[in-house]
Structure formats: C-alpha cells, structure tokens
Design a protein around this motif. Structure first.
Motif, PDB file in Angstrom:
ATOM      1  N   ARG A 126       0.842  -1.198   0.000  1.00 14.08           N
ATOM      2  CA  ARG A 126       0.000   0.000   0.000  1.00 14.08           C
ATOM      3  C   ARG A 126       0.881   1.254   0.000  1.00 14.08           C
ATOM      4  O   ARG A 126       0.635   2.200  -0.753  1.00 14.08           O
ATOM      5  N   LEU A 130       0.872   4.142  -2.825  1.00 15.66           N
ATOM      6  CA  LEU A 130       0.471   5.518  -2.506  1.00 15.66           C
ATOM      7  C   LEU A 130       1.635   6.493  -2.617  1.00 15.66           C
ATOM      8  O   LEU A 130       1.414   7.696  -2.794  1.00 15.66           O
ATOM      9  N   GLU A 173      -4.720   3.964  -6.635  1.00 18.49           N
ATOM     10  CA  GLU A 173      -6.013   3.896  -5.962  1.00 18.49           C
ATOM     11  C   GLU A 173      -6.673   2.540  -6.173  1.00 18.49           C
ATOM     12  O   GLU A 173      -7.391   2.053  -5.299  1.00 18.49           O
ATOM     13  N   ALA A 176      -5.000   0.261  -3.644  1.00 22.62           N
ATOM     14  CA  ALA A 176      -5.518   0.534  -2.300  1.00 22.62           C
ATOM     15  C   ALA A 176      -6.912  -0.040  -2.128  1.00 22.62           C
ATOM     16  O   ALA A 176      -7.239  -0.625  -1.085  1.00 22.62           O
ATOM     17  N   ALA A 177      -7.751   0.120  -3.148  1.00 24.84           N
ATOM     18  CA  ALA A 177      -9.117  -0.413  -3.074  1.00 24.84           C
ATOM     19  C   ALA A 177      -9.099  -1.940  -2.990  1.00 24.84           C
ATOM     20  O   ALA A 177      -9.914  -2.550  -2.281  1.00 24.84           O
ATOM     21  N   ASP A 180      -8.246  -2.842   0.497  1.00 24.92           N
ATOM     22  CA  ASP A 180      -9.362  -2.549   1.398  1.00 24.92           C
ATOM     23  C   ASP A 180     -10.551  -3.468   1.188  1.00 24.92           C
ATOM     24  O   ASP A 180     -11.463  -3.505   2.022  1.00 24.92           O
ATOM     25  N   ASP A 257     -11.353   8.662   0.848  1.00 21.87           N
ATOM     26  CA  ASP A 257     -10.031   9.047   0.361  1.00 21.87           C
ATOM     27  C   ASP A 257      -8.969   8.020   0.768  1.00 21.87           C
ATOM     28  O   ASP A 257      -8.711   7.830   1.961  1.00 21.87           O
ATOM     29  N   PRO A 258      -8.299   7.353  -0.200  1.00 20.90           N
ATOM     30  CA  PRO A 258      -7.287   6.355   0.167  1.00 20.90           C
ATOM     31  C   PRO A 258      -6.037   6.962   0.790  1.00 20.90           C
ATOM     32  O   PRO A 258      -5.254   6.255   1.421  1.00 20.90           O
ATOM     33  N   ARG A 289     -12.293   0.926   6.645  1.00 21.99           N
ATOM     34  CA  ARG A 289     -13.165   0.228   5.717  1.00 21.99           C
ATOM     35  C   ARG A 289     -14.491   0.978   5.609  1.00 21.99           C
ATOM     36  O   ARG A 289     -15.199   1.159   6.608  1.00 21.99           O
TER      37      ARG A 289
END
Length: 302
Positions: A126, A130, A173, A176-177, A180, A257-258, A289
C-alpha cells in the motif's frame, strides 16, 4: 567511477530493481548513484540499504564513497508504512535540493518487521503504491531495491505493480481499493463496548489491559485524533491485551479518500482533519473500511 550528465527530473521518478545476488545489486546500484552524483542542482545521493550492502557499496565506490550518504535501512524503516512516509517527507524537507531533487537508493527491511506477516507485506505494498501520489510533487528519484533472497518472489511481483516502468504498474487507488476489499477479522466475542466521547475510558481500559501509562495515553490520544477526523462516532469497541490493544470506531459517514492519514501535515500543529496522520504515526496498524453510509476505523497499538 565515471560520471555522466543526468537529466534533471521534474516529478517523482519511482523506479524498482530486483536482484538475487550481490553482483546484480551492484550492477544497478552503482550506475544509479553515479547518476545522482552527476545530477545538476542536487545534494549527494543517498543509499538506504542493508548494512552488508553498505559495505559492498563503500568498497565498490572507492573515492566516491565520501560523496554518497550511506544509511543502514534498519535506522530508516523503524515502524509502520506511515512512519516511512513521515521519514521520507522529513528527510526531503531537510536535505533535498530545490523541488525535492535527490537520488535515493532504498531497500525495505524484509527480514524484519516489514516482512513479518502477510499483513505487514500488504501494508508495505500500500505504501509503495500511494508513494506515487504522495510524492508526486517532488522532483525526487527513488530506486527501490528488492532482494529476492529476503523479500521473496511473491513480494517482488506485488511490488512491480506499484512502480511505473515495470510493465506491471497499476493505478495506486486501484491497489488501495483491492487491499481494502479484504474484510477485517470480526471483533472477538469479548470485545468491550465503550461510551463515546471516550478518550478517558480508552485510557483507563487500555491500562486495565496491560498498557503502560505512557502507552495508554498515546493510544487514547490516537483514538481521539482518529475520531476527530472520521466522526461522528456511533459505536466503539475495545479488545486485546498489551501490547496489542485494539480500538474500533464505527462512524456515520464514509471516509473514501485512500490517502487519508498518509499526507504529511504542513506544520507541526495538527488540524482535526489530520488526526488520522497522528494515529498512523502512533499505531502499528490503522485500518479503514467504508461500509454502506459509514465506515469502520480499527486502530491497533502494537
């Protein structure tokens, strides 16, 4: 070492190399450092790698060794992925040239904390993803070095997805999604519900679960700071024993927002919207989450 003129970057140049032998490491590291030494308007390049590789570099650099910063990676990567963001941002602010110009050779610690578990690995991936957004405004050139002898092939394959130019790069993103989308383990049956506002209650209950006074204070502050960012809080649960006390906040609105909690604050005085930054610096893990119209924020102290 022969120095050739290198182009001056105007944005974050996030590179990656993978190797399985010392000579392969040097074959990539030495030209990268030479590029940094030749770059216009930059301070000397810096290598942040395993102590044994610092010795390799020092010997191979010869007289150029005195012009290259050599930092053991165990002194740099001392905590969570969010701590690494803070370390990087702070170092650039203090040492980089105009616009963040600096060449950084960086090797994560895979035989220590960062490689301790699949969860640690996921948090590092992650961070690598990012970083492309967090450091986008900087004219920094970073070469992330992955030693397959310690990182392993699966980690290297995942890291390729976070570095432009590898042929496997994906939108940060999206990564990250994807991370998550993995559900959090359910709270244990003996999780303790707390009233909110509950900073004092968190402090007291964390002490009862074995945290030292100073640790309980920091944990309670991080929970309160997170609540200030993501609130209003609709429910709070606490569980675990020291040092791994966990507090879960359920909120009435989504976070979305990640990058929340990863963007370094512009000053040392935190605004309420930056409470998750503080929480991520204090806690080993902060999981967010989104669920329906609200969110779950889970903070684990260690």
């Amino acid at each position: 070492m022969t120095h050739q003129s290198a182009p001056t970057p105007s944005h974050f140049d996030h590179r990656m190399t993978a190797f399985g032998a010392d000579d392969e490491f040097l074959a990539t590291a030495l030209p990268f450092l030479a590029e940094g030494l030749a770059a216009t308007g930059e301070p000397p390049p810096v290598a942040i790698v395993a102590p044994d590789k610092l010795t390799l570099l020092h010997d191979a650099l010869g007289s150029d060794a005195e012009n290259v910063g050599l930092i053991p990676h165990t002194d740099w990567y001392t905590g969570s992925a969010a701590n690494a963001v803070a370390q990087g941002a702070g170092y650039l602010a203090a040492h980089a040239g105009p616009g963040g110009r600096l060449h950084l050779l960086m090797e994560p610690v895979w035989n220590g904390r960062a490689g301790r578990s699949p969860r640690e690995t996921a948090e590092w991936i992650r961070y690598e993803a990012l970083a492309n957004l967090l450091f986008a405004p900087y004219a920094t050139t970073a070469l992330c070095a992955y030693d397959t002898r310690t990182a392993g092939r699966a980690v290297v394959d995942a890291a390729r997805r976070t570095h432009p130019g590898t042929g496997a790069y994906e939108d940060p993103e999206r990564i990250a999604a994807e991370l998550d989308a993995v559900p959090l383990p359910p709270p244990p049956a003996d999780a303790e519900p707390l009233a909110w506002p509950g900073a004092e209650t968190v402090r007291q209950r964390a002490r009862a679960r074995g945290l030292a006074v100073a640790d309980a204070e920091l944990f309670a502050e991080s929970v309160t700071a997170a609540a200030d960012t993501v609130g209003p809080v609709t429910a709070t649960l606490l569980w675990g024993e020291a040092p791994s006390c966990v507090c879960e906040l359920r909120t009435a609105r989504r976070v979305d927002d990640p990058l929340v909690g990863f963007v370094p604050p512009p000053t040392g005085d935190l605004e309420p919207a930056q409470g998750l930054w503080f929480a991520r610096q204090v806690c080993a893990y902060v999981d967010v989450r989104d669920e329906g119209a609200g969110a779950t924020v889970r903070l684990q102290y260690a």
